[in-house]
Write a protein that holds these residues in place. Structure first.
Motif, PDB file in Angstrom:
ATOM      1  N   GLY A 334     -32.316  31.479  11.615  1.00 40.81           N
ATOM      2  CA  GLY A 334     -31.812  30.372  11.350  1.00 40.81           C
ATOM      3  C   GLY A 334     -30.947  30.020  12.153  1.00 40.81           C
ATOM      4  O   GLY A 334     -30.146  28.965  12.332  1.00 40.81           O
ATOM      5  N   CYS A 335     -29.978  31.044  12.766  1.00 44.17           N
ATOM      6  CA  CYS A 335     -28.789  30.810  13.478  1.00 44.17           C
ATOM      7  C   CYS A 335     -29.181  30.063  14.969  1.00 44.17           C
ATOM      8  O   CYS A 335     -28.335  29.580  15.355  1.00 44.17           O
ATOM      9  N   PHE A 336     -30.552  30.485  15.232  1.00 43.98           N
ATOM     10  CA  PHE A 336     -30.745  29.886  16.537  1.00 43.98           C
ATOM     11  C   PHE A 336     -31.886  29.226  16.737  1.00 43.98           C
ATOM     12  O   PHE A 336     -32.144  28.763  17.907  1.00 43.98           O
ATOM     13  N   GLY A 375     -29.643  27.998   7.844  1.00 38.88           N
ATOM     14  CA  GLY A 375     -29.514  27.946   9.404  1.00 38.88           C
ATOM     15  C   GLY A 375     -29.275  26.582   9.745  1.00 38.88           C
ATOM     16  O   GLY A 375     -28.709  26.537  10.921  1.00 38.88           O
ATOM     17  N   LEU A 376     -29.233  25.547   9.089  1.00 41.17           N
ATOM     18  CA  LEU A 376     -28.857  24.207   9.636  1.00 41.17           C
ATOM     19  C   LEU A 376     -27.132  24.214   9.962  1.00 41.17           C
ATOM     20  O   LEU A 376     -26.716  23.483  10.605  1.00 41.17           O
ATOM     21  N   SER A 378     -25.359  27.429  10.282  1.00 43.39           N
ATOM     22  CA  SER A 378     -24.933  28.616  10.950  1.00 43.39           C
ATOM     23  C   SER A 378     -24.829  28.438  12.365  1.00 43.39           C
ATOM     24  O   SER A 378     -25.670  27.963  13.040  1.00 43.39           O
ATOM     25  N   VAL A 381     -26.662  27.710  16.808  1.00 40.79           N
ATOM     26  CA  VAL A 381     -27.184  26.484  16.587  1.00 40.79           C
ATOM     27  C   VAL A 381     -27.454  25.824  15.327  1.00 40.79           C
ATOM     28  O   VAL A 381     -28.179  26.397  14.635  1.00 40.79           O
ATOM     29  N   GLY A 382     -26.577  25.185  15.012  1.00 34.14           N
ATOM     30  CA  GLY A 382     -26.431  24.636  13.566  1.00 34.14           C
ATOM     31  C   GLY A 382     -26.575  23.151  13.672  1.00 34.14           C
ATOM     32  O   GLY A 382     -25.526  22.207  14.042  1.00 34.14           O
TER      33      GLY A 382
HETATM   34 NA    NA Z   1     -28.115  27.858  12.951  1.00 35.43          NA
END
Ligand code: NA
Ligand code: NA
Lengths: 434, 178, 303
Positions: A334-336, A375-376, A378, A381-382
């Protein structure tokens, strides 16, 4: 093996480009384009460029984005957002961080109207950010609340996240929607708790306002009547079967425009400006969405998701161990990755493992959607952080990321609670469906 | 950097004026498309409640969307609207930040040119396959040609920004926007 | 060894995977001793949604793609005739009808080699709170339709056609925004519609959906002679009919499961009741065929 190496190199390059301040959309376009070129030829890469741009640029579902932005813009230009926040301020402004808590609750309410986190963050951001600034709230808190609160859009029904999960895994959409209700309320409560504790310890984040009399409260609340009426109309219209959630966005926008005309608070010039601001924000958001979907085919072609699945199989863990490892992978991915792209890539691999371990698929769906929400917001890429940045250009991305950190942690706490107490998710669907 | 002759810098300013006019026009087309979409959905919703929905409303709104998404791209960049990760900016030397700004503008110009070129290819296919919307038969190629125009303008805008940054140091994103 | 990429915009357990993708893989690798294989990329991994699938085959994003003619009906003017009510004769498969008309409709598939052409099980009425036995029961009801011809069918029956993406249908049925959907019974499973619908009318001539799987001309030319031979032998009527049987089976299973549920009302129309619907929609078929100059195509499909 070469495919996998290409995939890993692509991810590394993406990180470097992002760190070098290459705009998010440009970096994803470049990595996706050259990655697909390397693995599937130049024709495939060019063709996808055109077809993803057209598919997303003409998607009937994504029309909610410009429509809700327009609604939010017109609400702020006509002063309706201000009336709403004046009312909230009169009622709970004397509590430290009261407006931020009100915004969290507002995000929860808006989530009942919108199935998309992006649309939620955009609309609530347009309405709330300027108002919290006016009452001297710290931009880290106000942007953090909006970015994190916006993610409630996919936990509280209706939710595109649950719809996609249901279709990918053959689960019941109705059960999933119901399963999201209590976790959504739990998360709202924990967000409010976090805001209250933060502002109690550090009052400068959300300074308390003066005490107001009952009369002042009533006056402020009645002034907010028009915008409250619009909100009731749109939510009521969806559940009453008058229009779809997408159409609700147009009804909401149309209603605030008409009220603006009727109350003479919306000159034509102002409407024109609002429309222009709305399409510019839409362009920012859509370019990121299109670019994110260039990364998706690249990773599929690299076979990295399949490899991770095979690795999981080899670990030989208990059911709980498998669940925790998968959730950890989702939090890291979710980070990217953009959330829905992540579902499409990973669910075909993870879902059979989950079923084989005897883990309840509805419960798992709730956990996955919550991990997706994390993830949205973090880094690096959030998506929701980028969205908020696009409407709060003066606040640096670093400030927003530091602002959401607290809420990210509360999501982690919620995730742990939901893992330990499956009944929170499963109570409603089991009661309603048996 | 400042050796750039005065008259050429003047010429660059004239090009900027023309470009800004086109960028403003393009964004205005996008705003119009958004308002059209709102009106079409409202007519459809009200008409449907009365048993008479607007025929082909989804055809109109989805095609209006291709306009409202891509027409404002040029203005979006003109205002510095593309989101970037600014976490490390303050640790970079000023010269490096300037170099990055120029590179970003060049990358952007190339990306939008590639998008336009790919869409051009796809539009030729749309003509060959006779593609159109399902109810109103609005030809897909028309809207792809529109997208190509908007993407090209965004590409030219970015290229101009790269030129200005490298030749005169002017950064239009920092100026009062259109 | 050569692996053909088959792009599938639906999840891996969708009917198309076993009946087309895995079958092609089995047939081609058997014919070439495993030299030529087919690999499915599911869930839109290689590009989102059904609309652009044909183009993706032409441009080589994937070697083979599949899709619905109805999403780009203007491309498939004549092939779409197979979707109209009353076109495919009793006892004949839609796949055979399409392949019988191949000489007349082949021109609608430029830049590709057709791999399979087939149709769905016949459309049924999937309704919420409305029991339909005759066209008059549909008067003024809001019905979700996929394309122009289905819209004409709904109109001919007195209903109000509503355009809406399939994945919004669940919510729309639940809130009462629409009263029903005309579509194949396999969507009961695919989109969970039986959760929110409770009345089903079966037997009315409402047409059906049609599907294609195609290989890009470039990918085909790139095959070795041996691979071409194995490919040619694996595609065509056989895999098409296999797909159609699988679709029918999914539809039958969906209906059987829905029949078990006590909340559901099932209306199996009698021959006399069906005739009333047939009379109401017959003009839709004849008008469409005349508009596209499709008399010869219709005759070939019905021979
Ligand atoms: Na993210
Ligand atoms: Na929601």
């Amino acid at each position: 093996m070469m495919d996998t190496t290409a995939g890993l190199v692509g991810i590394a390059v993406l990180f470097v480009l992002l760190a070098l301040r290459i705009p998010v959309a440009f970096a994803m376009f470049m990595v996706g384009f050259f990655g697909i070129w390397a693995l599937n030829g130049l024709n495939a890469a060019t063709s996808l460029l055109a077809s993803e741009a057209f598919t997303f640029g003409s998607s009937p579902e994504l029309l909610v984005i410009p429509l809700f932005i327009l609604m939010g813009n017109v609400a702020s230009i006509t002063g309706m957002s201000r009336q709403l926040y004046d009312a909230a301020y009169a009622v709970i402004g004397s509590v430290k961080g009261g407006l931020a808590s009100a915004t969290v609750i507002g995000c929860g309410g808006f989530a009942a109207l919108s199935g998309s986190s992006v649309a939620s963050a955009l609309t609530m951001g347009k309405v709330a950010l300027g108002e919290m600034e006016r009452y001297k709230y710290d931009p880290r808190l106000s942007t953090g609340v909006v970015a994190a609160g916006g993610t409630l859009g996919i936990l509280i029904p209706p939710s595109t996240g649950f719809v996609i999960y249901a279709i990918l895994t053959e689960q019941s959409i109705g059960r999933l929607f119901l399963a999201g209700v209590f976790p959504g309320l739990l998360l709202v409560s924990l967000f409010v708790l976090a805001v209250t504790v933060l502002c109690y310890l550090r009052p400068e984040y959300g300074p308390a306002g003066p005490k107001t009399s009952m009369n002042e409260k009533l006056v402020a609340v009645s002034k907010a009547g028009p915008i409250v009426a619009v909100i009731v109309l749109t939510i009521g219209g969806i559940y009453g079967g008058l229009f779809s959630p997408v159409e609700a966005a147009a009804v909401g926008a149309g209603a605030v425009i008409l009220i603006g005309f009727a109350m003479r608070s919306l000159p034509l010039v102002a409407l024109w400006t609002a429309a222009k601001e709305s399409v510019v924000t839409t362009a920012t958001v859509m370019l990121i969405l299109i670019a994110a979907h260039m990364i998706n085919p690249f990773l599929a072609l690299s076979h990295i998701p399949t490899l991770v699945g095979g690795f999981m199989d080899g670990l030989d863990l208990s059911a709980t161990g498998v669940l925790l490892v998968i959730l950890l992978i989702y939090i890291i991915l979710g980070c990217f990755l953009e959330g829905f792209a992540m579902l499409v890539l990973t669910l075909p691999i993870f879902f059979p493992i989950i079923v084989a371990e005897g883990i309840d698929p509805i419960w798992f769906g709730v956990l996955v959607v919550l991990a997706l929400e994390m993830g949205l917001i973090s880094p690096p890429v959030g998506l929701n952080v980028f969205i908020v940045k696009s409407i709060a250009p003066k606040v640096s991305l670093g400030q927003i990321f530091s602002g959401v950190a607290l809420f990210w942690f509360m999501m982690l706490v919620t995730l742990v609670i939901l893992v330990m107490v499956p009944q929170i998710s499963l109570f409603l669907p089991t009661t309603m469906f048996g | 950097m400042r050796l750039w002759p005065q008259c050429r810098s003047k010429r660059l300013e004239n090009i900027r004026k023309l470009a800004d006019r086109l960028i403003g026009l393009s964004a205005a087309i996008g705003s119009t498309a958004l308002l059209v979409a709102v009106v079409v959905v409202l007519i459809d919703v009200i008409g449907r409640a009365a048993g008479n929905p607007l025929y082909g409303s989804q055809d109109i709104t989805t095609m209006a969307m291709t306009v409202l998404v891509f027409a404002p791209m040029a203005l979006c960049d003109r205002r510095g609207g593309h989101v970037a990760v600014d976490l490390f900016e303050r640790y970079f030397p000023a010269r490096m930040n300037k170099l990055i700004d120029i590179l970003v503008a060049i990358f952007g110009a190339v990306i939008f040119a590639a998008l336009a070129w790919a869409t051009w290819d796809s539009a030729k296919l749309s003509v060959m396959l006779n593609l159109s919307t399902n109810l109103l038969y609005l030809p897909k190629a028309w809207f792809q040609w529109g997208m190509i125009a908007f993407m090209s303008l965004a590409s030219l805008g970015l290229a101009l920004r790269a030129l200005e940054l490298s030749l005169t140091g002017r950064d239009v994103r920092a100026e009062k926007s259109l | 060894a050569q692996e053909l990429k088959f792009a599938n915009f639906t999840p891996p357990f969708h009917t198309v995977n076993a009946s087309v993708i895995e079958k092609l893989n089995a047939d081609m690798s058997a014919a070439t001793d495993g030299v030529l294989t087919v690999r499915g990329y599911h869930g839109g991994e290689l590009g989102k949604g059904p609309v652009e699938q044909y183009i993706r085959a032409v441009q080589g994003v994937a070697d083979i793609t599949w899709g619905l003619q109805g999403y780009t009906s203007s491309q498939f003017e004549k092939a779409m005739i197979v979707e109209l009510p009353g076109v495919v004769p009793e006892g004949k498969s839609g796949a055979d009808a399409l392949w019988d008309a191949m000489d007349l409709i082949g021109g609608e598939f430029p830049g590709t080699v057709p791999v399979a052409l087939w149709t769905s099980e016949p459309n049924v009425m999937i309704m919420r709170e409305k029991v339909v036995r005759s066209p008059s029961d549909l008067e003024g009801l809001k019905i979700r339709v996929a394309g122009a011809t289905a819209g004409k069918v709904a109109e001919a029956l007195g209903a109000t056609p509503v355009q809406m993406p399939i994945n919004q249908v669940y919510n729309a049925l639940q809130t009462g925004l629409i009263d029903g959907v005309f579509t194949g019974s396999s969507t009961l499973d695919d989109f969970k519609l039986d959760e929110v619908a409770n009345s089903f009318t079966i037997g009315a001539p409402l047409g059906r959906l049609s599907f294609f799987a195609v290989m890009g001309q470039g990918s085909y030319e790139a095959l070795s002679d041996e691979a071409k031979a194995a490919f040619d032998a694996s595609v065509g009527r056989d895999v098409s009919n296999n797909a159609e049987s699988a679709w029918n089976a999914t539809g039958v299973a969906g209906v059987a499961r829905a029949r078990q549920d006590a909340k559901n009302t099932f209306v199996d129309l009698t021959e006399a009741e069906i005739q009333a619907f047939r009379d109401a929609v017959s003009a839709v078929t004849s008008t469409y065929v005349a508009d596209v100059g499709g008399d010869a195509t219709l005759a070939a499909m019905q021979k």
